[in-house]
Design a protein around this motif. Structure first.
Motif, PDB file in Angstrom:
ATOM      1  N   ALA A 109     -20.265 -31.147  13.993  1.00 56.60           N
ATOM      2  CA  ALA A 109     -20.207 -29.912  14.658  1.00 56.60           C
ATOM      3  C   ALA A 109     -20.517 -28.861  13.778  1.00 56.60           C
ATOM      4  O   ALA A 109     -21.239 -27.939  13.930  1.00 56.60           O
ATOM      5  CB  ALA A 109     -18.808 -29.486  15.614  1.00 56.60           C
TER       6      ALA A 109
ATOM      7  N   VAL B  95     -27.998 -31.378  21.618  1.00 57.08           N
ATOM      8  CA  VAL B  95     -26.796 -32.087  20.739  1.00 57.08           C
ATOM      9  C   VAL B  95     -25.834 -32.943  21.625  1.00 57.08           C
ATOM     10  O   VAL B  95     -25.847 -32.940  22.675  1.00 57.08           O
ATOM     11  CB  VAL B  95     -25.763 -30.882  20.107  1.00 57.08           C
ATOM     12  N   GLU B  96     -25.458 -33.914  20.765  1.00 54.91           N
ATOM     13  CA  GLU B  96     -24.381 -35.047  21.553  1.00 54.91           C
ATOM     14  C   GLU B  96     -23.239 -35.091  20.857  1.00 54.91           C
ATOM     15  O   GLU B  96     -23.105 -34.821  19.484  1.00 54.91           O
ATOM     16  CB  GLU B  96     -25.376 -36.124  21.597  1.00 54.91           C
TER      17      GLU B  96
ATOM     18  N   LYS C 114     -21.401 -31.550  19.954  1.00 58.30           N
ATOM     19  CA  LYS C 114     -21.283 -30.670  21.203  1.00 58.30           C
ATOM     20  C   LYS C 114     -20.319 -29.442  21.217  1.00 58.30           C
ATOM     21  O   LYS C 114     -20.542 -28.599  21.793  1.00 58.30           O
ATOM     22  CB  LYS C 114     -21.141 -31.633  22.582  1.00 58.30           C
TER      23      LYS C 114
ATOM     24  N   SER D  55     -21.734 -24.361  18.468  1.00 56.51           N
ATOM     25  CA  SER D  55     -22.456 -23.276  19.102  1.00 56.51           C
ATOM     26  C   SER D  55     -23.803 -22.757  18.602  1.00 56.51           C
ATOM     27  O   SER D  55     -23.822 -22.765  17.277  1.00 56.51           O
ATOM     28  CB  SER D  55     -21.498 -21.940  19.521  1.00 56.51           C
TER      29      SER D  55
ATOM     30  N   LEU E 245     -29.189 -23.987  23.749  1.00 52.89           N
ATOM     31  CA  LEU E 245     -28.439 -25.452  23.363  1.00 52.89           C
ATOM     32  C   LEU E 245     -28.385 -26.068  24.579  1.00 52.89           C
ATOM     33  O   LEU E 245     -27.660 -25.714  25.737  1.00 52.89           O
ATOM     34  CB  LEU E 245     -27.153 -24.776  22.672  1.00 52.89           C
TER      35      LEU E 245
ATOM     36  N   ARG F 291     -26.241 -29.437  25.817  1.00 58.11           N
ATOM     37  CA  ARG F 291     -25.151 -30.617  25.397  1.00 58.11           C
ATOM     38  C   ARG F 291     -25.481 -31.817  26.163  1.00 58.11           C
ATOM     39  O   ARG F 291     -25.174 -31.591  27.473  1.00 58.11           O
ATOM     40  CB  ARG F 291     -23.832 -29.606  25.428  1.00 58.11           C
TER      41      ARG F 291
ATOM     42  N   GLY G 277     -27.902 -38.545  23.651  1.00 58.85           N
ATOM     43  CA  GLY G 277     -28.976 -37.324  23.400  1.00 58.85           C
ATOM     44  C   GLY G 277     -30.472 -37.736  23.689  1.00 58.85           C
ATOM     45  O   GLY G 277     -30.995 -36.904  24.162  1.00 58.85           O
TER      46      GLY G 277
ATOM     47  N   THR H 275     -31.503 -37.316  27.268  1.00 59.18           N
ATOM     48  CA  THR H 275     -31.213 -35.994  27.398  1.00 59.18           C
ATOM     49  C   THR H 275     -32.673 -35.288  26.840  1.00 59.18           C
ATOM     50  O   THR H 275     -33.221 -34.444  27.770  1.00 59.18           O
ATOM     51  CB  THR H 275     -30.250 -35.156  27.084  1.00 59.18           C
TER      52      THR H 275
END
Length: 143
Positions: free
Chosen positions: A36, A72-73, A77, A80, A87, A89, A94, A97
């Motif tokens: 993260a 992001v995955e 996730k 921020s 962004l 999630r 991922g 997506t």
């Protein structure tokens, strides 16, 4: 008007969809200890590009980045994104997506560039979606 602004004004727009996990993984900077945090650090570098920056793609084409969509995955996730970065999630993987987001954008008529080195992901992208590797984006971000 500066040369950079003139180039941005005349270059066609492109939406850049970033495979954040793939770009993070392209530099062995300890990202695996805090996914993260690493994602947040990467995302923090992007806003200056999302304001119409004129760039040259790996194929030599000149475009202006109209916006950046960062996918992001997993543990990333929790990151921020700064203002100016969209962004997404990933609810599961991922790659799926990214494929869906790129197809949605392309279907709406927006030119799309996906940043990833993942060959499997590249093969799943819709025709007409451009691709650049993480090195291209890392160079633009000075990372």
């Amino acid at each position: 008007m500066t040369e950079e602004r003139e180039a941005a004004a005349s270059a066609p727009p492109v939406v850049v969809v970033v495979d954040v996990a793939n770009v993070m993984g392209s530099r062995p900077d300890g990202w695996w200890r805090d996914r993260a945090g690493a994602a947040a650090r990467l995302l923090e570098r992007m806003p200056r590009l999302a304001t119409g920056a004129a760039v040259t793609l790996p194929d030599g084409a000149h475009v202006a980045i109209s916006r950046i969509v960062a996918v992001v995955e997993g543990a990333a996730k929790a990151a921020s994104a700064p203002e100016g970065i969209d962004l997404v999630r990933a609810p599961a993987d991922g790659d799926g997506t990214i494929v869906e987001e790129a197809a949605r954008l392309a279907a709406s008529g927006e030119p799309v560039l996906v940043v990833t080195a993942d060959r499997g992901l590249r093969a799943r992208l819709a025709p007409g979606v451009r691709v650049a590797g993480p090195g291209w984006l890392n160079d633009l971000l000075g990372r």
